[in-house]
Design an enzyme around this catalytic site. Structure first.
Site, short mmCIF file in Angstrom:
data_model
loop_
_atom_site.label_atom_id
_atom_site.label_comp_id
_atom_site.label_asym_id
_atom_site.label_seq_id
_atom_site.Cartn_x
_atom_site.Cartn_y
_atom_site.Cartn_z
N GLY A 1 0.81 -1.22 0.00
CA GLY A 1 0.00 0.00 0.00
C GLY A 1 0.84 1.27 0.00
N ASP B 1 10.03 -6.92 3.12
CA ASP B 1 9.04 -7.69 3.88
C ASP B 1 9.15 -9.16 3.49
OD1 ASP B 1 6.56 -8.73 5.05
OD2 ASP B 1 5.95 -6.63 5.20
N LYS C 1 1.94 3.28 15.93
CA LYS C 1 0.72 2.62 16.41
C LYS C 1 0.61 2.90 17.91
CE LYS C 1 0.71 0.46 12.35
NZ LYS C 1 -0.26 0.65 11.28
#
Length: 342
Positions: free
Chosen positions: A229, A245, A312
């Protein structure tokens, strides 16, 4: 008028209150914040006249963490007649203290809180905007050509018979209705997380800055890239991306010829030698402090020139957590002798 209102995401009122208290104190403004849970706004009341206007001039919304919008407001107007709400609103605007000049405004936004309870008000706000704008123009406000430091008028409805009126400075405020940038999800993007990076880029940079800092001459690294994304946002701007990743990347991204998949741990990955990385982006799900240290390591080592990353935050003490992270990054960069901007 000695009060400002700050719009925020629902559930972040305490964090917004803590942030404005600290920012106001830094500017020498004393006051207190009133925050009611899940209302999606905070009111900060200053002790001294004109301090609210000072805050509106000195605090750019894009430099605040939890604020979507910041405006100077009047006392609450209540019991507005359904037959004529416009007259008392215009009178309230006319009562704004000097040096406010109603002719140096170029628009009016009729808004409400971004909550499920207030959604029904938005239809009313949209219908009310046109006759209010017309009435303001007849009264001499909302000039087509205004001074450089123009303001936008705001009407913030709590109910259809109660509202605050106020203003924001165009150079400091969010240019979006209700302070919310409405973005359309790109059909080719691999995940909805792509909108986070798009909003960040559009918020942090002007269109001219974006073109010079994101183009085919730039190299980027996306840590924790799967399914792509954030990589998508860099690639569509021409940036070549090392997508880091262990997970699989969207096949469509390889078709661009602008990515290299590196199936490695984002915390252990180092940029290829002899490659000058311009951008590091990161949206990994990890403790905020660990992400902050990772970003600082890349910057201090000179592995990247700039970084955009997501923290986060925990459910509690979110403002304290993000401040600790940013302070840690700043301290490490200062110790390394860097000049920087966060």
């Amino acid at each position: 008028m000695n009060k400002i209102m700050l719009y925020c995401r629902q559930g972040f009122e305490k964090e917004m209150a803590a942030e404005i208290m600290e920012k106001a104190a830094t500017l020498g403004v004393a006051g207190f914040a009133r925050a009611v849970e899940n209302t999606a706004y905070v009111i900060f009341e200053c002790y001294q006249p004109n301090d609210a206007d000072l805050l509106a001039q000195k605090l750019p919304v894009k430099e605040l963490i939890f604020a979507r919008q910041l405006l100077v407001i009047s006392d609450l107007l209540e019991d507005l007649s359904p037959e004529d709400r416009i007259t008392p609103i215009i009178e309230a605007f006319k009562q704004l203290p000097a040096p406010f000049d109603l002719t140096k405004t170029d628009d009016v936004w009729v808004e409400s809180a971004d909550t499920n309870e207030a959604k029904s008000l938005l239809t009313f706000c949209r219908k009310f905007t046109v006759p209010l704008r017309q009435a303001l123009r007849r009264s001499g406000a909302l000039q087509a050509k205004v001074a450089k430091h123009a303001r936008t008028l705001h009407v913030f409805f709590l109910r259809n018979n109660a509202c605050y009126v106020g203003y924001s400075y165009n150079q400091q405020h969010s240019p979006y209705f209700m302070g919310i940038q409405r973005l359309r999800f790109p059909e080719m993007a691999p995940s909805r997380s792509t909108l986070k990076l798009e909003e960040a880029i559009l918020t942090f940079f002007t269109p001219e800055e974006e073109k010079t800092r994101f183009n085919e001459n730039q190299i980027g690294v996306d840590l924790g890239a799967c399914p792509g994304g954030w990589t998508y946002q860099l690639v569509k701007r021409g940036v070549f991306v090392y997508a880091v990743d262990h997970g699989k990347m969207a096949t469509s991204l390889f078709d661009t010829g602008r990515i290299e998949h590196c199936p490695e741990d984002g915390f252990k990955f180092q940029p290829p030698k002899r490659k000058r990385v311009n951008w590091l982006v990161c949206d990994m799900v990890e403790k905020p402090s660990r992400i902050a240290d990772l970003m600082a390591k890349w910057l201090v080592n000179g592995w990247t020139q700039e970084a955009i990353f997501n923290l986060k935050l925990p459910m509690k003490k979110r403002y304290q957590e993000v401040q600790q992270c940013l302070d840690s990054i700043a301290r490490q960069l200062q110790d390394a002798g860097f000049s920087f901007q966060i």
